[in-house]
Each structure stands twice: as C-alpha cells, then as structure tokens.
Design a protein around this motif. Structure first.
Motif, PDB file in Angstrom:
ATOM      1  N   ILE A 170       0.121  -9.326  -5.975  1.00  0.00           N
ATOM      2  CA  ILE A 170       1.446  -9.815  -6.357  1.00  0.00           C
ATOM      3  C   ILE A 170       1.797  -9.350  -7.758  1.00  0.00           C
ATOM      4  O   ILE A 170       1.097  -9.654  -8.730  1.00  0.00           O
ATOM      5  N   ALA A 171       2.888  -8.622  -7.876  1.00  0.00           N
ATOM      6  CA  ALA A 171       3.308  -8.100  -9.180  1.00  0.00           C
ATOM      7  C   ALA A 171       3.954  -9.172 -10.053  1.00  0.00           C
ATOM      8  O   ALA A 171       3.870  -9.106 -11.278  1.00  0.00           O
ATOM      9  N   ALA A 172       4.625 -10.137  -9.443  1.00  0.00           N
ATOM     10  CA  ALA A 172       5.263 -11.235 -10.197  1.00  0.00           C
ATOM     11  C   ALA A 172       5.143 -12.505  -9.355  1.00  0.00           C
ATOM     12  O   ALA A 172       5.542 -12.512  -8.190  1.00  0.00           O
ATOM     13  N   PHE A 173       4.606 -13.556  -9.957  1.00  0.00           N
ATOM     14  CA  PHE A 173       4.371 -14.819  -9.250  1.00  0.00           C
ATOM     15  C   PHE A 173       5.147 -15.911  -9.963  1.00  0.00           C
ATOM     16  O   PHE A 173       4.806 -16.303 -11.083  1.00  0.00           O
ATOM     17  N   VAL A 174       6.210 -16.401  -9.338  1.00  0.00           N
ATOM     18  CA  VAL A 174       7.047 -17.439  -9.939  1.00  0.00           C
ATOM     19  C   VAL A 174       7.114 -18.616  -8.977  1.00  0.00           C
ATOM     20  O   VAL A 174       7.650 -18.487  -7.869  1.00  0.00           O
ATOM     21  N   ALA A 230       0.826  -1.207   0.000  1.00  0.00           N
ATOM     22  CA  ALA A 230       0.000   0.000   0.000  1.00  0.00           C
ATOM     23  C   ALA A 230       0.856   1.251   0.000  1.00  0.00           C
ATOM     24  O   ALA A 230       0.425   2.309  -0.473  1.00  0.00           O
ATOM     25  N   ARG A 231       2.086   1.145   0.515  1.00  0.00           N
ATOM     26  CA  ARG A 231       3.013   2.274   0.551  1.00  0.00           C
ATOM     27  C   ARG A 231       3.784   2.441  -0.751  1.00  0.00           C
ATOM     28  O   ARG A 231       4.467   3.441  -0.968  1.00  0.00           O
ATOM     29  N   GLY A 232       3.684   1.439  -1.653  1.00  0.00           N
ATOM     30  CA  GLY A 232       4.348   1.565  -2.941  1.00  0.00           C
ATOM     31  C   GLY A 232       5.399   0.526  -3.226  1.00  0.00           C
ATOM     32  O   GLY A 232       6.024   0.554  -4.284  1.00  0.00           O
ATOM     33  N   VAL A 233       5.626  -0.421  -2.299  1.00  0.00           N
ATOM     34  CA  VAL A 233       6.596  -1.483  -2.518  1.00  0.00           C
ATOM     35  C   VAL A 233       5.932  -2.599  -3.316  1.00  0.00           C
ATOM     36  O   VAL A 233       4.823  -3.034  -2.985  1.00  0.00           O
ATOM     37  N   MET A 234       6.579  -3.062  -4.369  1.00  0.00           N
ATOM     38  CA  MET A 234       6.049  -4.176  -5.134  1.00  0.00           C
ATOM     39  C   MET A 234       6.251  -5.483  -4.362  1.00  0.00           C
ATOM     40  O   MET A 234       7.229  -5.655  -3.649  1.00  0.00           O
ATOM     41  N   LEU A 235       5.324  -6.415  -4.549  1.00  0.00           N
ATOM     42  CA  LEU A 235       5.425  -7.742  -3.949  1.00  0.00           C
ATOM     43  C   LEU A 235       5.592  -8.791  -5.045  1.00  0.00           C
ATOM     44  O   LEU A 235       4.993  -8.681  -6.119  1.00  0.00           O
ATOM     45  N   ALA A 236       6.402  -9.796  -4.766  1.00  0.00           N
ATOM     46  CA  ALA A 236       6.589 -10.908  -5.694  1.00  0.00           C
ATOM     47  C   ALA A 236       6.640 -12.204  -4.895  1.00  0.00           C
ATOM     48  O   ALA A 236       6.945 -12.202  -3.697  1.00  0.00           O
ATOM     49  N   ILE A 237       6.340 -13.296  -5.565  1.00  0.00           N
ATOM     50  CA  ILE A 237       6.417 -14.622  -4.969  1.00  0.00           C
ATOM     51  C   ILE A 237       7.503 -15.415  -5.675  1.00  0.00           C
ATOM     52  O   ILE A 237       7.570 -15.429  -6.910  1.00  0.00           O
ATOM     53  N   CYS A 238       8.351 -16.071  -4.889  1.00  0.00           N
ATOM     54  CA  CYS A 238       9.389 -16.943  -5.438  1.00  0.00           C
ATOM     55  C   CYS A 238       9.376 -18.216  -4.601  1.00  0.00           C
ATOM     56  O   CYS A 238       9.824 -18.217  -3.448  1.00  0.00           O
ATOM     57  N   SER A 239       8.853 -19.289  -5.180  1.00  0.00           N
ATOM     58  CA  SER A 239       8.649 -20.514  -4.417  1.00  0.00           C
ATOM     59  C   SER A 239       9.033 -21.734  -5.241  1.00  0.00           C
ATOM     60  O   SER A 239       8.786 -21.774  -6.450  1.00  0.00           O
TER      61      SER A 239
END
Length: 633
Positions: A358-362, A325-334
């Motif tokens: 989630i901006a990128a889900f890998v 919400a503050r502007g940091v992108m989120l991604a998943i790496c699993s």
C-alpha cells in the motif's frame, strides 16, 4: 440493461433534465467552463446509443472547436474503414468527452483507406490527424481466402493481409499520427465445428490466426490494438453484430454495442496522452473483506478459503495485487480507526495484501473526499489519477459530487465477486506501455527509510547513493517522453504539450536538443524523472522550452543536477546564457520560484503571474549536486 453496456458508470437518471438545461443554455460562449464541465458530467453517466447521439448533438453544436480552458489535449482522429462507421463517431466523441478530451473526427470514404493514405492531396492528408484508427471488417479481411485453400495458400492469404496492414500503418505514421488497429470480430460462421483450425480455407479459422498475427505485428511496429474481438467474446457476438443490419447497412458493429466501442477507443486516446489512472484506492469493510472490522473484530471478518464470500473478497485482493505488480499504485481509504484497520493486514492469516503493498494508508473518521485529497497529495498525483473501489453507494455518490475528477465505478450490491471484472471492463488503467511495478515499491521503501526527524538531510541523501543518467531524446523512449510532457502538471515550468511527431521533429532539429534524465539509487530505479528541451537562439542564448520533473524525486537536489547537465549541453553548443520561462497554469504554482532558487536573475512579473529568468553561463561554477551524473549509452 442489455449487454453490452457501460455498466461501471452510474445510472443516467438525471440525464434528460441535465441535457435539457444544456440545450437551453445555448452556445459555449454563454456557458464557458461550467458549460463544458456539465457536458463532461453527463458523458460520465451510463448512456445507451440514443442518449449518446443526443448528447453528441449538443457537443457538436456548442464545441465545434476544442475549448480553450480544457486540460486535455484535443485529438484529431481519422477513422478509416471498409464498412459503415458513421454511427461510431458520436460514441467516440462522447467517450473522449467522458475523459475531458475534445475529439474531432474525419471519416474516410467507404472502403477507400488505401487510396486516402497514399494520396497526399486527399481529404485525410488535409485533415492532418494525430491519430488514425484503421477499422476493417471481418469479411473484408478474409476476401483473399479461397474456400478450398490448402495450408500454404491460406498462409499466403494471411501474410498478404498483414503486409497490407503494415503498409497502412507506415503511411499513417508518415502523417505524424499514432495508429490504432481494430482487431477482427468473429462474425463469420464456422464450417467445421469445434476444430475449425483444421480447415485451412475456413474464414472463421483465419480470423483467429489473423488476430494473433495482427497483435504480433502491432507490437513490433508500435501500433495499438483496439481489442473489440475480446469485448465481443465477453458480451456475445450477437450483442455486437447483427447480420440483418450488415446486409441492410453494412454496419459490422451494432448500434447497441457502439457506446462500448467508443469507450474502448476513448480509453486508448487517453492512454496515448498519459492520462490513464495511476492509483486504485480501496475501501476495506465489505470490499477487501466481508463485515465491519470495527464492530466484528479481526476474528469476525469474512475472508479466505472455505467460504464463497470470503473467497470473493480474496479475489478482489488478488486482482489489486496483480495491478500493483503491473505498476498501479494501491491506497487505502477507510472510515475506520487506523489501528483497527491495520490489524487485519498485520494479523489476519488469510490477508493476501500486505501493508508493504500500500502506497498510502488513510484510515480515520473524516469524510472520504477529504481523505482522497490527502492520498493524492501524499502520492504527488492529481485527483484524476485516482480510482475509488467502494461497496457503499453513499460513499460513491458523495465522492462523485465532491470530487468529480475521481473515477468511481458502480459495483453490484453485495457481490464482491464481480468487482474485479467491473474494474477490468471499465479500463481505468489502460496503458500503451507497461510500467515496472517494482518502481513504486522502491518509492515506498524510500519513504519508510526517511527518519521521523532528519537533522542531517544531506547525509541521508548521500546514503541513497543516487545516480542521475542523462541521454538525448531517442525513439526508444518516445512514448514515455510524450506521456511525461502531456501528463506532468505540477513540476512543469511551461506546461507546453506535444505529440510523438513533435518529439521526432525535435530529434532531427539541429537548433534544439532534448534531454531525458533517469534517477537510480540504492532502492532501485525511478525511471525517467525529468525532461528538458532547449533551443538555441541567434544571440547565443539557449531558451528552455520545457523543464518538467516527477514530483516523486522532489527534495533530493535533483533540480541542481539537472541544471548542471543542461548548462553543460547548452555551453557545448555555444550558449553563453540560459533563458527560462515560468508560465502559470493554475496547477504549477509549486515551481514559481524554481529559477530564483537555482540562481537565475528573475525578471519582472507578467500580468498572468509568469516571468522570464536568465542565467549567465560564463564562469558558472556548479555546486556539488550530491549524486553521480553520467551520460547514458
């Protein structure tokens, strides 16, 4: 280890051996880039005050001047204090090194900050700092408060301190420097007890009011606060201040706390260059939930209310979503199958994070280093913009070795409840300006609305209803312009860096003009996505000193729209041609054919792979850019 400490950094087990190799390697001329990188690697270990001093001795021996090959912009920092600050210089330099920033420090004369700021012939003025840290101790700040002061007298004393600070800030800015103001640490004993605020003449009470007034004034004046008061409150005042040392050496900040003090300064210096992290990459199993979803299934993972462990994992998700919400992108790496990993996001009733967050889900079986490269590429950011939160010590160490650019905090084993506080303490996402988190959500929406096979790309771009708004450089956007110029690497034709003072000088230069360009479409506002600086030459040619753009908007035809604005502004100033340059940096290869694609006549390739390019403006007809172009007000 005793508090305060750099607990988020890996243990310094290899420090002694690594430092010995560097000590034996000799000067930087013998070691080159590898020598500098080895110093940076040691700085990223959990160092106490003594190890910090030992590493600093090698740094100063081998790099009295900034290295030519370092990507970070060197900093010239003036530390102006009212107490002993010499022991803080090494931790600040090493904190800069931790972020690949070379810091040169001028330490002001003891208690002479006003005199140095006001004397144009002083050592401070000759040093020409680009950043000034004003480090005034609590006793000095409360000198004007009489013990028996009434409310009016206490307020007058407080107002006088704030007025003096603001005068110092103005003089520092006149040097062309950014200003950092140290908050006051609550080192003075109380006189009342729980209700100290009821005694106007209480120095301890004044410090509380002073810090509140200081922050308000700093926000109004564009000054950045060094919040050591908050750090000391978390760790305990006794960990930060030793009264014995104060009376013996006038050190307000204990040497034990100096490495953390330095790191707080270092993260502000990085943020001023726009070099803070942009994306939090999250592991899944035993990070966002308890258990292994591949083995336990969606019903077997631990998450949510009614379980201490489940609530702890939910707290991790809550903190991540707050960062987004503050502007940091989120991604998943699993290292899970994607369908299995997605099942929790789509079907678990206690999941707080949504797939849309989630901006990128890998999620696959590839190693995390490979997948992190994919995430950075998908988000158009550098590896040094990523922070990986992972419960596995194996995965953390693998990434640190394979991709040292990525920040990987140490987290306590089997204690997800501590993960949010570790991330907060590490300060990876330090910022001096707040980014609109909705901007990244809009970027994700754009990506999802692109058809899988787009036969009619121009039609799709028209459907975005884009508007490019341009304005001349102004003071309101100063910090964002400096951040973009110093942070953008890929779409940056010349990679010339600058400072706030440099941009201010350009604003007042009649021979030059700077353009800031903003893109909006039906999904939202992308913010400032391009910066162009042009300078008129005596032969009526406009030289393009800087042309950079955000990679988020590539493929939308924005380059031609920016050129239309640039050509119009240059023509209005009497230019008959544009002169562009491509200067290879090792990271901007994607724009090597930029001018050629825009119709410039490209000259012969230079030895470094760069080239000049000329565009005749006489009779130039700009093609339809596919978007509205308006001048902002």
């Amino acid at each position: 280890m005793p508090k305060p400490g750099l607990a988020w950094l890996p243990a310094a087990d290899a420090f002694n051996a690594g430092l010995k190799r560097l000590q034996e390697a000799g000067a930087r001329q013998e070691g080159g880039r590898a020598h500098w990188d080895a110093l940076v690697a040691l700085a990223r270990l959990r160092l106490d005050f003594l190890r910090t001093d030992r590493l600093d001795a090698v740094l100063r021996r081998d790099y009295p001047q900034p290295p030519d090959h370092n990507p970070g912009r060197p900093v010239r920092l003036a530390v102006l204090g009212s107490s002993t600050t010499a022991h803080l210089a090494a931790p600040i330099r090493i904190a800069g090194l931790r972020r690949a920033i070379h810091v040169t420090i001028h330490e002001g004369e003891y208690g002479q900050y006003l005199q140095e700021l006001g004397d144009v012939n002083s050592a401070l003025h000759r040093f020409c700092p680009d950043t000034v840290l004003l480090a005034l101790d609590a006793r000095h700040l409360t000198l004007g408060l009489a013990p028996g002061a009434d409310g009016a007298q206490a307020q007058a004393s407080l107002d006088a301190v704030i007025a003096t600070l603001r005068a110092c800030w103005r003089m520092a800015r006149d040097l062309g420097a950014s200003v950092i103001q140290q908050a006051a640490v609550a080192v003075l004993p109380g006189m009342v007890g729980n209700n100290e605020q009821r005694l106007p003449g209480s120095p301890a009470g004044m410090l509380v009011r002073l810090n509140a007034a200081l922050r308000e004034a700093a926000d109004a004046d564009g000054v950045h606060v060094l919040a050591i008061d908050e750090a000391a409150a978390r760790d305990g005042i006794g960990e930060w201040h030793d009264p014995v040392l104060w009376h013996r050496t006038k050190q307000e900040i204990s040497p034990v706390a100096a490495p953390v003090y330095g790191d707080l300064v270092g993260r502000l210096l990085a943020a001023l260059q726009g070099r803070s992290a942009k994306c939090l990459v999250l592991d899944l199993d035993n990070t966002l939930w308890g258990g292994d979803i591949g083995d336990d299934g969606i019903d077997g993972i631990v998450l949510g209310q009614g379980s201490a462990l489940g609530e702890a994992h939910l707290a991790v998700q809550h903190y991540a979503r707050a960062l987004a919400a503050r502007g940091v992108m989120l991604a998943i790496c699993s290292r899970n199958d994607e369908a299995v990993a997605l099942a929790a996001f789509e079907g678990h009733p206690e999941m707080l994070l949504l797939r849309s967050d989630i901006a990128a889900f890998v999620a696959n079986r590839d190693d995390k280093a490979t997948n992190l490269r994919r995430i950075a590429a998908a988000l158009h950011i550098g590896l040094d913009s990523l922070v990986l939160l992972d419960d596995s010590a194996f995965e953390r160490n693998l990434v640190r070795v394979a991709l040292p650019e990525i920040a990987v905090p140490e987290v306590p084993d089997d204690e997800p409840a501590l993960m949010p506080s570790v991330l907060a303490a590490a300060g990876y996402f330090e910022t001096v300006s707040i980014t609109d988190g909705a901007r990244y959500a809009a970027e994700r929406d754009r990506d999802r609305t692109v058809p899988e096979a787009t036969a009619d790309l121009p039609g799709y771009l028209r459907s975005l209803e884009m508007t490019l708004t341009w304005r001349r450089f102004d003071r309101m956007a100063l910090q964002r312009i400096v951040q973009l110029v110093n942070k953008t690497n890929q779409f940056n034709l010349t990679t010339r860096r600058t400072t706030a003072a440099g941009i201010l000088a350009l604003i007042d230069d009649p021979a030059a003009f700077g353009l800031q360009l903003r893109l909006r479409d039906r999904h939202g506002d992308s913010g400032i996505i391009a910066v162009v600086i042009g300078r008129m030459q005596p032969d009526h040619v406009c030289r393009i000193e800087t042309w950079l753009m955000s990679c988020r908007v590539l493929g939308r035809g924005v380059e031609r729209a920016v050129l239309a604005v640039l050509a119009s502004q240059a023509t209005a100033r009497g230019a008959t041609a544009l002169h562009g340059e491509y200067i290879p940096s090792g990271r901007n290869g994607m724009v090597s054919t930029h001018y050629q694609r825009l119709g410039f006549a490209v000259g012969a390739e230079a030895a470094d792979g760069g080239h000049d390019a000329i565009l005749d403006l006489q009779g130039l007809v700009s093609p339809d850019p596919g978007m509205a172009i308006v001048e902002g007000t």
